[in-house]
Design a protein around this motif. Structure first.
Motif, short mmCIF file in Angstrom:
data_model
loop_
_atom_site.label_atom_id
_atom_site.label_comp_id
_atom_site.label_asym_id
_atom_site.label_seq_id
_atom_site.Cartn_x
_atom_site.Cartn_y
_atom_site.Cartn_z
N GLN A 5 0.81 -1.20 0.00
CA GLN A 5 0.00 0.00 0.00
C GLN A 5 0.85 1.26 0.00
O GLN A 5 0.38 2.32 -0.34
CB GLN A 5 -0.96 0.01 1.18
N GLU A 10 -3.89 5.82 -5.29
CA GLU A 10 -5.23 5.52 -4.78
C GLU A 10 -6.28 6.39 -5.45
O GLU A 10 -6.02 7.51 -5.86
CB GLU A 10 -5.27 5.73 -3.27
N THR A 65 -11.92 -10.59 1.71
CA THR A 65 -11.58 -10.08 3.04
C THR A 65 -12.50 -8.99 3.54
O THR A 65 -12.35 -8.55 4.68
CB THR A 65 -10.14 -9.51 3.02
N MET A 66 -13.45 -8.53 2.73
CA MET A 66 -14.35 -7.48 3.19
C MET A 66 -15.76 -7.73 2.70
O MET A 66 -15.98 -8.40 1.70
CB MET A 66 -13.85 -6.09 2.79
N ASP A 72 -21.57 1.50 -0.78
CA ASP A 72 -20.34 1.66 0.01
C ASP A 72 -19.31 2.45 -0.78
O ASP A 72 -19.29 2.45 -2.01
CB ASP A 72 -19.73 0.30 0.38
N VAL A 74 -15.23 2.76 -1.38
CA VAL A 74 -13.99 1.99 -1.23
C VAL A 74 -12.84 2.81 -1.81
O VAL A 74 -13.04 3.78 -2.53
CB VAL A 74 -14.08 0.62 -1.93
N LEU A 150 -8.39 -1.68 -1.89
CA LEU A 150 -7.50 -1.65 -0.74
C LEU A 150 -8.26 -1.68 0.58
O LEU A 150 -7.88 -2.40 1.51
CB LEU A 150 -6.63 -0.39 -0.78
N ARG A 151 -9.33 -0.90 0.66
CA ARG A 151 -10.07 -0.81 1.92
C ARG A 151 -11.41 -0.11 1.69
O ARG A 151 -11.60 0.55 0.67
CB ARG A 151 -9.26 -0.04 2.96
N GLN A 152 -12.30 -0.28 2.65
CA GLN A 152 -13.53 0.48 2.63
C GLN A 152 -13.23 1.85 3.21
O GLN A 152 -12.37 2.00 4.08
CB GLN A 152 -14.61 -0.22 3.46
N GLN A 153 -13.96 2.84 2.73
CA GLN A 153 -13.76 4.19 3.22
C GLN A 153 -14.99 4.58 4.02
O GLN A 153 -16.09 4.58 3.50
CB GLN A 153 -13.55 5.15 2.03
N TYR A 154 -14.76 4.90 5.27
CA TYR A 154 -15.85 5.27 6.16
C TYR A 154 -15.82 6.77 6.40
O TYR A 154 -14.77 7.38 6.43
CB TYR A 154 -15.72 4.54 7.50
#
Length: 166
Positions: A5, A10, A65-66, A72, A74, A150-154
């Motif tokens: 990462q 991104e 993994t998510m 959502d 991301v 890469l990941r969820q964005q909250y």
């Protein structure tokens, strides 16, 4: 080995739809053309003006993994090395082939107009080689160009404004 990462470019994306194996994501095309000092001679600005589409839709495998849901946010990532390699292939390789053809024409003692025509033919040849390479099985089967989630964005609670009476 370093964290992957750390060397990723991104981009935020919005989950449009999901099925058993695929998630469709909408990415917002960010444009800073109005604040850029090079806007009068920029090809990217012309490309953005030519299309009225503000979003790009891409399909990726559902990450194991998510847990994602429609709506959502991301964060997508593409390796920085792959981005640099793609940029060099796209821009530098046709120009290098063009210069090589021009040097060969100079070495062959061709006239100046024929050298220019040869250089342009070299540019065309470089673009054809680039097209062939980008559509080759080795390139299409490589996952180095594929973005990853890469990941969820909250939404951070600190970003929410709270007003208290005085």
């Amino acid at each position: 080995m370093s964290n992957t990462q750390d060397s990723m470019i991104e981009q935020a994306a919005h989950v449009h739809s999901i099925d058993q194996t695929t998630v469709w994501l909408d990415t917002l095309r960010l444009s800073t053309c109005n604040s850029c000092s090079m806007k009068s001679g920029c090809g990217q600005r012309l490309m953005n003006q030519a299309t009225d589409c503000k979003r790009s839709r891409i399909a990726l495998p559902v990450p194991s993994t998510m847990s994602l849901s429609v709506g959502d946010e991301v964060v997508l990532g593409i390796p920085q090395k792959a981005f640099i390699k793609a940029s060099l292939l796209t821009f530098a390789m046709p120009l290098i082939v063009m210069l090589a053809f021009a040097l060969l024409a100079q070495w062959g003692a061709l006239s100046e107009p024929l050298t220019v025509v040869t250089a342009l033919a070299g540019l065309g040849f470089g673009l054809l080689v680039l097209r062939w390479y980008s559509q080759s099985d080795a390139m299409l089967s490589s996952n180095q160009w594929q973005p990853v989630i890469l990941r969820q964005q909250y939404i951070d609670q600190a970003e929410v404004l709270h007003f208290t009476p005085e």
